[in-house]
Design an enzyme around this catalytic site. Sequence first.
Site, mmCIF file in Angstrom:
data_model
loop_
_atom_site.group_PDB
_atom_site.id
_atom_site.type_symbol
_atom_site.label_atom_id
_atom_site.label_comp_id
_atom_site.label_asym_id
_atom_site.label_seq_id
_atom_site.Cartn_x
_atom_site.Cartn_y
_atom_site.Cartn_z
ATOM 1 N N GLU A 1 14.398 1.001 -9.945
ATOM 2 C CA GLU A 1 13.751 0.023 -10.815
ATOM 3 C C GLU A 1 14.476 -0.114 -12.165
ATOM 4 O OE1 GLU A 1 9.089 -0.009 -9.778
ATOM 5 O OE2 GLU A 1 9.780 1.949 -10.471
ATOM 6 N N SER B 1 10.599 9.130 -10.367
ATOM 7 C CA SER B 1 10.689 8.218 -9.220
ATOM 8 C C SER B 1 12.123 7.733 -9.014
ATOM 9 C CB SER B 1 9.754 7.023 -9.419
ATOM 10 O OG SER B 1 10.095 6.303 -10.593
ATOM 11 N N ASN C 1 2.078 4.548 -2.778
ATOM 12 C CA ASN C 1 1.280 5.626 -3.372
ATOM 13 C C ASN C 1 0.130 5.113 -4.235
ATOM 14 O OD1 ASN C 1 2.747 7.829 -2.275
ATOM 15 N ND2 ASN C 1 4.382 7.455 -3.745
ATOM 16 N N ILE C 2 0.410 4.192 -5.152
ATOM 17 C CA ILE C 2 -0.651 3.679 -6.020
ATOM 18 C C ILE C 2 -1.627 2.832 -5.212
ATOM 19 C CG2 ILE C 2 -1.159 2.239 -8.028
ATOM 20 C CD1 ILE C 2 0.112 4.992 -8.630
ATOM 21 N N GLY C 3 -1.120 2.047 -4.280
ATOM 22 C CA GLY C 3 -1.994 1.256 -3.422
ATOM 23 C C GLY C 3 -2.940 2.114 -2.607
ATOM 24 N N PRO D 1 0.817 -1.221 0.000
ATOM 25 C CA PRO D 1 0.000 0.000 0.000
ATOM 26 C C PRO D 1 0.846 1.265 0.000
ATOM 27 C CG PRO D 1 0.033 -0.952 2.197
ATOM 28 C CD PRO D 1 0.817 -1.886 1.320
ATOM 29 N N LYS E 1 4.679 2.813 -22.076
ATOM 30 C CA LYS E 1 5.098 3.436 -20.818
ATOM 31 C C LYS E 1 6.552 3.095 -20.511
ATOM 32 C CE LYS E 1 3.767 4.343 -16.068
ATOM 33 N NZ LYS E 1 2.832 4.086 -14.953
ATOM 34 N N ASN F 1 13.625 8.177 -16.531
ATOM 35 C CA ASN F 1 14.084 7.837 -15.181
ATOM 36 C C ASN F 1 15.605 7.818 -15.035
ATOM 37 O OD1 ASN F 1 11.976 7.066 -12.952
ATOM 38 N ND2 ASN F 1 11.048 6.494 -14.898
#
EC number: 1.2.7.-
Length: 452
Positions: free
Chosen positions: A405, A393, A73-75, A71, A285, A293
Amino acid sequence: MASQEHPNWLTALLADTRPPPKLFAWSPANIQPKLDEGIDMGSSNSDEEYDNDACVCPSTDSDQRIYIIGPGNIGRLYATHMARHPNALPITLVVHRKELLSQWAACEGVGLADLTSGKIFLNKRFTVEWWTETRPPYGPVKEVADGKKLHNVFISTKAEAGLSEADRIRRYLGRCSSVVFAQNGVCKLWPPHGPLYISHRYPSGDTPTFSACVVSHGVASAGPFLSVHAAPADAYIGPVFWASDPESPWRQPSDDFFIRHIATTPLVNTKQVSSGEIWLLQLEKLVMNAAINPLTALLRYKTGELFTSYGSDDPLARVIDKLLWQTSAVIQGLIDHETSHSVITSYAEQMSQPGTSCSVPKVRKKLTERFSQPILKAKLYAFGLKIFEHRSSMLQDIEAGRKTEIRDFNGWIVDTACFLGTGLDVSVHSGLTGLIERCERFDKMELGRALL
């Protein structure tokens, strides 16, 4: 050049023959001897909305319950608005550290600040759990889903952890389960590697439905369980892998309950699409992420600063050009590869007019143009200038000393080129991966010397 048989992540999983672990679901009651049930949430005003009474009360019914793993930011975005769904279901937030159970007990719940409306949504009517193989030494002892199957799972961890989280809970997944990955990068369960993973980990006929959710909303963290919805946008959701119906094996799970529930959740604007379309959206994307990034992280730039010059004498512009040529060649090679036939066919069927047959070769030709270097460059520059002030990010991760990532962005390009086995040049992507993992910092001239 011969293609690589398996990427490292798949090789490791194929070598793992251990049974799936039994997991215990710790709650705040396992941290504190007794948790006060009555929590004063204060009085609401025009700037704060408390969802205490609107949300479904906790329930032990795992058939309906939604489990949000990761959970962040997107969560939090989806948890907040799924709790406001007209047909809201009970929701459990699955955290990744034991300490977060204590933090949950002390906080006011999940907070989402909506900059557009000026409202703050606060909601404590979630169940919060930490899943571990360690049996709690005190407090209630509960197995995940009471030892039964999980039905609705939303995984919103960092991209690297997504499949490992799903793999860890496979004991609790089966044909009745719908698992949604809401992450950056390209889902690992797509062909060519996904079907082999599935056949290795699940018995025939008991495969979950796996879906991907591509989220464009801009959400930033403001503390534990608190996020700011800074840039409302949209999202797309579609199936990646599903247990086929023997009577109609090509039929996609358009009636999947959890996919429909997410697509009808208010205020997140999530559109349900076909398998082929969600694959292409993930690839598009990825193009943006693999450029923006690492370059912003190495140069310590805001996103828009990457795109202030088109000139061939600018070393950054030359790096972007070369990076996009390499990206384009890899994705075009994947589109033409035989392992992509099923997803290309899915997209072709979606694009065909009712009553007409679809031409896969024609669709492949159009997709090759869609992922050509000039088209990708135009889209990248337009997108980057649109979000000029955005801090990527990966830049935030580098500044905070967190793992990035990069392996799921540029590393995916390198791995896919290796799989295709046609000798494609991915030197810029490989170079960027190494520079990011060494936490380098450059100016434009130094970057050009390192990559060109």
